[in-house]
Design a protein around this motif. Sequence first.
Motif, short mmCIF file in Angstrom:
data_model
loop_
_atom_site.label_atom_id
_atom_site.label_comp_id
_atom_site.label_asym_id
_atom_site.label_seq_id
_atom_site.Cartn_x
_atom_site.Cartn_y
_atom_site.Cartn_z
N UNK B 81 0.84 -1.21 0.00
CA UNK B 81 0.00 0.00 0.00
C UNK B 81 0.87 1.25 0.00
N UNK B 82 1.97 1.18 0.71
CA UNK B 82 2.90 2.32 0.73
C UNK B 82 3.54 2.53 -0.62
N UNK B 83 3.87 1.41 -1.27
CA UNK B 83 4.47 1.54 -2.61
C UNK B 83 3.46 2.17 -3.57
N UNK B 84 2.20 1.78 -3.40
CA UNK B 84 1.16 2.37 -4.26
C UNK B 84 1.03 3.87 -4.03
N UNK B 85 1.21 4.30 -2.80
CA UNK B 85 1.16 5.74 -2.51
C UNK B 85 2.28 6.47 -3.26
N UNK B 86 3.49 5.88 -3.19
CA UNK B 86 4.62 6.47 -3.91
C UNK B 86 4.31 6.52 -5.41
N UNK B 87 3.85 5.41 -5.94
CA UNK B 87 3.55 5.34 -7.37
C UNK B 87 2.48 6.37 -7.75
N UNK B 88 1.46 6.45 -6.93
CA UNK B 88 0.38 7.40 -7.21
C UNK B 88 0.89 8.84 -7.21
N UNK B 89 1.82 9.13 -6.32
CA UNK B 89 2.33 10.51 -6.27
C UNK B 89 3.13 10.82 -7.53
N UNK B 90 3.87 9.84 -8.03
CA UNK B 90 4.61 10.05 -9.28
C UNK B 90 3.64 10.22 -10.45
N UNK B 91 2.59 9.41 -10.44
CA UNK B 91 1.57 9.53 -11.51
C UNK B 91 0.93 10.92 -11.50
N UNK B 92 0.63 11.40 -10.30
CA UNK B 92 -0.04 12.70 -10.20
C UNK B 92 0.87 13.83 -10.68
N UNK B 93 2.16 13.76 -10.28
CA UNK B 93 3.11 14.77 -10.75
C UNK B 93 3.16 14.75 -12.28
N UNK B 94 3.27 13.54 -12.84
CA UNK B 94 3.38 13.40 -14.29
C UNK B 94 2.15 13.97 -14.99
N UNK B 95 1.00 13.68 -14.42
CA UNK B 95 -0.26 14.15 -15.02
C UNK B 95 -0.34 15.67 -14.97
N UNK B 96 0.09 16.25 -13.85
CA UNK B 96 0.06 17.70 -13.72
C UNK B 96 1.00 18.37 -14.71
N UNK B 97 2.10 17.69 -15.03
CA UNK B 97 3.15 18.34 -15.81
C UNK B 97 3.23 17.87 -17.25
N UNK B 98 2.48 16.82 -17.56
CA UNK B 98 2.41 16.41 -18.96
C UNK B 98 3.51 15.49 -19.44
N UNK B 99 4.05 14.67 -18.55
CA UNK B 99 4.96 13.62 -19.03
C UNK B 99 4.66 12.32 -18.30
N UNK B 100 5.57 11.35 -18.33
CA UNK B 100 5.26 10.04 -17.77
C UNK B 100 5.72 9.88 -16.33
N UNK B 101 5.01 9.06 -15.58
CA UNK B 101 5.37 8.82 -14.17
C UNK B 101 6.78 8.25 -14.05
N UNK B 102 7.23 7.52 -15.06
CA UNK B 102 8.54 6.88 -14.98
C UNK B 102 9.68 7.91 -15.06
#
Lengths: 383, 383
Positions: B81-102
Motif C-alpha cells: 500500500x505504501x508503494x502504491x502511494x509512492x507510485x500514485x504521487x509520481x503519476x499525479x506529478x506526471x499528469x500535472x506536468x504532462x509527461x510520464x510517471x517513470x
Amino acid sequence: MTVTTPRGFRAAGVAAGLKSSGKPDVALVVNDGPSDVAAAVFTTNRCKANPVLWSEQVMADRSARAVVLNSGGANCYTGPAGFQTTHASAELVAQQLGFGAIDVVVCSTGLIGETLDRDALNAGIEAAAAKLSADGGVSAAEAIMTTDTHSKQVVREGRGYTIGGMAKGAGMLAPALATMLVVVTTDAAIDAETADRALRTATRETFDRLDSDGCMSTNDTVLLMCSGASGETPDADEFTSLLTEACHDLAQQLLRDAEGSEHDIEIQVVNAATEDDALVVGRAIARSNLFKTAVYGKDPNWGRILAAVGTTDAVFEPSALDVAFNGVWICRGGEPGEPRDTVDLSGREVTVTVDLKAGRQSATIWTNDLTHAYVHENSAYST
Amino acid sequence: MTVTTPRGFRAAGVAAGLKSSGKPDVALVVNDGPSDVAAAVFTTNRCKANPVLWSEQVMADRSARAVVLNSGGANCYTGPAGFQTTHASAELVAQQLGFGAIDVVVCSTGLIGETLDRDALNAGIEAAAAKLSADGGVSAAEAIMTTDTHSKQVVREGRGYTIGGMAKGAGMLAPALATMLVVVTTDAAIDAETADRALRTATRETFDRLDSDGCMSTNDTVLLMCSGASGETPDADEFTSLLTEACHDLAQQLLRDAEGSEHDIEIQVVNAATEDDALVVGRAIARSNLFKTAVYGKDPNWGRILAAVGTTDAVFEPSALDVAFNGVWICRGGEPGEPRDTVDLSGREVTVTVDLKAGRQSATIWTNDLTHAYVHENSAYST
C-alpha cells in the motif's frame, strides 16, 4: 562460591593504592596443582595492552601456575616501560611463590594511556602473596572491580569436580573500554587440548555474544586454570557444557550490572540460513545507537531494527521479516503487525525476536540500552 | 543560491498537512530541459523505503523530469500500500506536468513504519505544481526539512554553467535514521555517463564520508538533474570537481546542523597503505561511542582512538601509531606524547589526525560527538 571453591586454589585481594579510592586493587589466584593446565582467550584488538602481550607468551605452552590482576590502571599504550612493569610483576609473583615468571598470567584494568605505579603494584603483590588462602576467592573478586557495583562470582558442581569463577566489567558502563576480566578455576583433571577447546566453545557462546557498546577492549582476558586436584577426568562434552553454564552465568551478571543502563536486551535471531548470519544480524542490531536509544525511551521501534538488519549481507527478503518485542509481533512481513501500543517496555528485561525466514539456524546476542547515564559516565570518566 | 539558480528549473514548496506542525512538507523540482539527463545514488540499505524502490526504477534509464519530495513521513516499511502511494504521487506529478510517471523521482523523509497520508500528499502535489516557479528553490528547500534548524542550499558557478543544490538531514540528530535527501541541479549539457560518474565520485568523497551515528538510512537519496539549458558542455573532470565542491559544501552544512551535538569532528587518517585502509580506520573511530562521548566531555582520549584503530585490519604497527588532537601529538609511537592538557577542545571544531605510518594514502571522515541531546532526541522521537 568463587575461584577458590574448586580444590587446589588459593587467592587473595588487597588494597595497594592503585585506586585513588583506596579500595582493593590487587588480586592473586594461585593453582597449587597437581596439574598446571590452563587455557586463555584474549581480546582480538590489534592494539593490545601490555599485560595481554605478556600473557599471550605465558599461555604459549598452555600452562599457568598463577594469575595476578590489578584494577586502578590498564597498563595499556604505555610503551616498553609499561611492558617492563607487567614483566616485573610476573617475576615478583614467581619469586614469592617459587616458580617461573613464564607461568604467571597478568591482567590489568583501569584507565588506558597512563603509567601504572610499579612500586605500588609490587607492594600489593607481596601483600597478596602473604595473604593467600583457600578462602581468598571473594576478596580477589572484589579487588578486580572497577565501576562494577558488586563482585561477580559463580560455582557449578560437576560429577566429582567443581568449576568456580570470578569476573569484572560493568557492561556498557565499564571504564576503559569495558574491559572484561574473567578467571575460571576447576579441580577437574583435564588435558590442555580439552581445556582449550572447552574454553573457546564456552566463550564463543557467552562472553562473545555480550555486545554492550560495540567497542572492543584492549585488555579483555578469559583465563581457565585446571588444578586436577579432584582426580576426576570428566567427559569433554560434559565439562564443556558445565563450563559454558558457568560462563553464561557470569556474562549475565555483567549484563545486569551495566550501571545506568535501564534495560537488558536479549536479541534472538531465528530461522537464519546459517548461525553466522544470525550472529551478524544480532550484532548489527545491538550496535545500532538508534535502536538502543529507542529502547531507552521504551519505544518498540521495529523500523530501526529492520534498518539495522538491512545493513548486513545475511540471507533474507526484506518483505518477509517479522519482528517481535517481548513476544508481540509488531512487524510482520516488513510491515506493521500487532499494534505497537500493546508492547510494554517498562520492565528491565526486553526480548527482541527477529525472524529471518531463511533457514533453521538461530543465535542470541545480549546488549543494553543507550542512556543518558552512558553518555555521562563515558564523557566524564577520565576528566 | 539554490536548485532553481541554474537555468531550466522550476520548483515549489507547500504545506500539505503531513507534518503536525503545519510547516511546509511537499516540494517539487522540475527540469524543463532541453535535456532530461539525471543520475542518482541511493542508500545501500537492503531494507529500503518505498520511494527508493520506486526511484531506482525511474533512474534505470538515467533520465528524470521531476522529483517530488515530502517530509512528515518516510513511507518506509509500509508494504504494497505504501508503494502504491509512492507510485500514485509520481503519476499525479506526471499528469500535472504532462509527461510520464517513470520520469518522476520520489523522495520521502520522516517516521518509518507509519502510513503516509496519500490524500494529503496528493493535495500537496497539486498545490506545488500550481506554484512552480524559477524562484521556488528556497521554498522547496524549506519543505524538505525535518529536525533541520535551517535549510541547506548551495550554488557553484562554472565556466558558462551553474550547479545548484539543496539538502536535508540534521546529522546525527536527524530523525528516522538521519535520512539525507539531496537534490543537485545543473544547466550544463552533459551526457548520462558523465553525470553518473561525476555524481558517484562527488558523493564518494563527501556524503559517503559523513558518518554521524553509524546508522544507515532507509531513504537516503542524492539526485542530480541536468537541464542542458546553458548549452555549455564542460570538461568532465572540471564538472566533477565543481560538483564535488558543491556536495562538500552541503555535507558540511549537514554536519554543522547536527542539533544537540557540540562538536564537529574531522578525522584525518594519514600515511595509510591504501585509501581504503584510511577510510576503514576513519570510520572505526567515527563509530566508537567511547571516542564520541570523550569528545563531548572535551577529553582528548587518544587511547580510545587506538583501541578503535586496533579493531580494523588496516596495515599498521600498533607501536608506531601517532595521534594528534587539533595538531597536538599527544600520542607518539603508541605511547603518551605531548601533555594532554595542552589540548583545548572547548571549540566546536575538533580535528583528529591519526598517522598510520604505513604508506602515502589518506582520507578524511566527518562525525559529531555523542551527547545527552542525541540520547534525548532519539529516545523521545517517536513516542
